[in-house]
Write a protein that holds these residues in place. Structure first.
Motif, mmCIF file in Angstrom:
data_model
loop_
_atom_site.group_PDB
_atom_site.id
_atom_site.type_symbol
_atom_site.label_atom_id
_atom_site.label_comp_id
_atom_site.label_asym_id
_atom_site.label_seq_id
_atom_site.Cartn_x
_atom_site.Cartn_y
_atom_site.Cartn_z
ATOM 1 N N VAL A 103 2.409 -0.472 -18.564
ATOM 2 C CA VAL A 103 1.069 0.096 -18.491
ATOM 3 C C VAL A 103 1.055 0.980 -17.253
ATOM 4 C CG1 VAL A 103 -1.393 -0.370 -18.208
ATOM 5 C CG2 VAL A 103 0.021 -1.906 -19.592
ATOM 6 N N VAL A 104 0.496 2.174 -17.398
ATOM 7 C CA VAL A 104 0.407 3.125 -16.290
ATOM 8 C C VAL A 104 -1.042 3.172 -15.820
ATOM 9 C CG1 VAL A 104 0.707 5.521 -15.555
ATOM 10 C CG2 VAL A 104 2.255 4.531 -17.262
ATOM 11 N N TYR A 105 -1.209 2.997 -14.511
ATOM 12 C CA TYR A 105 -2.521 3.121 -13.878
ATOM 13 C C TYR A 105 -2.465 4.314 -12.950
ATOM 14 C CZ TYR A 105 -3.267 -1.672 -15.434
ATOM 15 O OH TYR A 105 -3.399 -2.806 -16.196
ATOM 16 N N GLY A 106 -3.539 5.079 -12.880
ATOM 17 C CA GLY A 106 -3.560 6.233 -12.007
ATOM 18 C C GLY A 106 -4.815 6.286 -11.158
ATOM 19 N N MET A 107 -4.642 6.858 -9.974
ATOM 20 C CA MET A 107 -5.770 7.091 -9.075
ATOM 21 C C MET A 107 -5.667 8.526 -8.580
ATOM 22 S SD MET A 107 -8.515 6.039 -7.503
ATOM 23 C CE MET A 107 -8.509 4.254 -7.699
ATOM 24 N N LEU A 108 -6.725 9.285 -8.794
ATOM 25 C CA LEU A 108 -6.798 10.655 -8.273
ATOM 26 C C LEU A 108 -7.424 10.627 -6.888
ATOM 27 C CD1 LEU A 108 -8.088 12.548 -11.443
ATOM 28 C CD2 LEU A 108 -5.715 12.239 -10.673
ATOM 29 N N ARG A 109 -7.029 11.575 -6.086
ATOM 30 C CA ARG A 109 -7.563 11.665 -4.724
ATOM 31 C C ARG A 109 -9.093 11.715 -4.735
ATOM 32 N NH1 ARG A 109 -6.080 13.155 0.384
ATOM 33 N NH2 ARG A 109 -7.566 14.400 1.554
ATOM 34 N N SER A 110 -9.662 12.529 -5.620
ATOM 35 C CA SER A 110 -11.124 12.672 -5.668
ATOM 36 C C SER A 110 -11.794 11.340 -6.012
ATOM 37 C CB SER A 110 -11.523 13.739 -6.699
ATOM 38 O OG SER A 110 -11.035 13.395 -7.988
ATOM 39 N N GLU A 111 -11.171 10.527 -6.859
ATOM 40 C CA GLU A 111 -11.720 9.225 -7.201
ATOM 41 C C GLU A 111 -11.627 8.261 -6.024
ATOM 42 O OE1 GLU A 111 -10.386 9.310 -11.899
ATOM 43 O OE2 GLU A 111 -9.038 8.434 -10.410
ATOM 44 N N TRP A 112 -10.482 8.291 -5.315
ATOM 45 C CA TRP A 112 -10.278 7.385 -4.183
ATOM 46 C C TRP A 112 -11.257 7.700 -3.051
ATOM 47 C CZ3 TRP A 112 -8.120 2.859 -3.943
ATOM 48 C CH2 TRP A 112 -7.778 2.305 -2.706
ATOM 49 N N LEU A 113 -11.459 8.973 -2.804
ATOM 50 C CA LEU A 113 -12.320 9.384 -1.684
ATOM 51 C C LEU A 113 -13.798 9.072 -1.946
ATOM 52 C CD1 LEU A 113 -10.712 12.832 -0.736
ATOM 53 C CD2 LEU A 113 -10.275 10.573 0.267
ATOM 54 N N THR A 114 -14.177 8.954 -3.212
ATOM 55 C CA THR A 114 -15.597 8.725 -3.536
ATOM 56 C C THR A 114 -15.871 7.320 -4.063
ATOM 57 O OG1 THR A 114 -15.303 9.594 -5.776
ATOM 58 C CG2 THR A 114 -16.006 11.160 -4.059
ATOM 59 N N ARG A 115 -14.875 6.436 -4.000
ATOM 60 C CA ARG A 115 -15.090 5.072 -4.519
ATOM 61 C C ARG A 115 -16.125 4.352 -3.660
ATOM 62 N NH1 ARG A 115 -11.330 4.776 -0.943
ATOM 63 N NH2 ARG A 115 -10.742 2.873 0.118
ATOM 64 N N THR A 116 -16.785 3.373 -4.255
ATOM 65 C CA THR A 116 -17.800 2.621 -3.519
ATOM 66 C C THR A 116 -17.256 1.328 -2.984
ATOM 67 O OG1 THR A 116 -18.544 1.624 -5.584
ATOM 68 C CG2 THR A 116 -19.738 3.560 -4.789
ATOM 69 N N GLU A 137 -5.963 -2.796 -11.077
ATOM 70 C CA GLU A 137 -7.274 -3.017 -11.699
ATOM 71 C C GLU A 137 -8.315 -3.393 -10.653
ATOM 72 O OE1 GLU A 137 -6.441 -5.821 -14.842
ATOM 73 O OE2 GLU A 137 -5.378 -4.292 -16.025
ATOM 74 N N ARG A 138 -7.946 -4.253 -9.686
ATOM 75 C CA ARG A 138 -8.870 -4.631 -8.612
ATOM 76 C C ARG A 138 -9.249 -3.436 -7.751
ATOM 77 N NH1 ARG A 138 -5.232 -8.682 -7.151
ATOM 78 N NH2 ARG A 138 -5.617 -10.418 -8.518
ATOM 79 N N LEU A 139 -8.301 -2.526 -7.578
ATOM 80 C CA LEU A 139 -8.524 -1.370 -6.699
ATOM 81 C C LEU A 139 -9.213 -0.202 -7.404
ATOM 82 C CD1 LEU A 139 -5.163 -1.417 -4.720
ATOM 83 C CD2 LEU A 139 -7.420 -2.179 -3.935
ATOM 84 N N GLY A 140 -9.513 -0.348 -8.671
ATOM 85 C CA GLY A 140 -10.227 0.701 -9.394
ATOM 86 C C GLY A 140 -9.347 1.794 -9.977
ATOM 87 N N TYR A 141 -8.039 1.574 -10.025
ATOM 88 C CA TYR A 141 -7.165 2.532 -10.702
ATOM 89 C C TYR A 141 -7.536 2.564 -12.181
ATOM 90 C CZ TYR A 141 -3.650 3.219 -6.976
ATOM 91 O OH TYR A 141 -2.984 3.572 -5.830
#
Length: 182
Positions: free
Chosen positions: A169-182, A145-149
């Motif tokens: 609970v399943v959390y996911g992070m897509l590459r496109s989301e990780w690369l554009t996070r602020t 949650e802290r990392l924006g997943y």
């Protein structure tokens, strides 16, 4: 040997046989604390099991199926984190982790999970990384949650923990989301 510097305090290093005793001692010291959320503790009661687990993960590392690292905090092993169930064909993996109770609250796991996500996205070119945690494991759930997943859902009866099934609970992070996070 694989080592990844996270910051001035934290590094991740590939777990090898040389780490077996220190990791086994970490598990022994934290057995009661970790037992609530880790179902494998009752089968890991002797150092030989730790060696076997390390062997299995080193074999997986060679064929890009896992990356099992020790978390070094000021040079001391205080936990583990890794990319598990890595599927290079699907470009996906899951992150799993554990931390010595005496080192909680210092941001160590959040920084380690951020670094492991970076490794997965940049070094392994993954498309998606998941983190799963028991619904009631609020400390573990706080990391993604802290990392924006993104919270993607709930898996009912996902894991047998000693005397009951627990939901994850399943959390996911897509590459496109990780690369554009602020």
């Amino acid at each position: 040997m694989f080592t990844y510097k996270v910051d001035e305090e934290i590094s991740l290093k590939l777990v090898t046989h040389r780490d077996a005793e220190e990791i086994f001692d970490l598990i022994e010291r934290n057995r009661k604390h970790l037992r609530k959320w880790l179902g494998w503790l009752d089968v890991s009661t002797e150092i030989e099991t730790t060696y076997q687990f390390i062997d299995a993960n080193l074999r997986k590392f060679v064929v890009d199926e896992a990356l099992d690292t020790a978390i070094l905090y000021k040079g001391k092993i205080v936990g583990k984190i890794g990319l598990h169930t890595m599927n290079i064909g699907n470009k996906s993996a899951q992150i799993g982790y554990m931390l010595d109770e005496n080192y909680e609250g210092k941001g160590i796991m959040t920084r380690a999970a951020k670094a492991m996500t970076d490794l997965g996205m940049y070094e392994y070119d993954l498309h998606k990384i998941e983190i799963r945690a028991a619904v009631e494991n609020k400390k573990s759930r706080a990391i993604p949650e802290r990392l924006g997943y993104k919270k993607e859902g709930r898996i009912r009866s996902a894991e047998w923990l000693y005397n009951e099934y627990v939901d994850h609970v399943v959390y996911g992070m897509l590459r496109s989301e990780w690369l554009t996070r602020t």
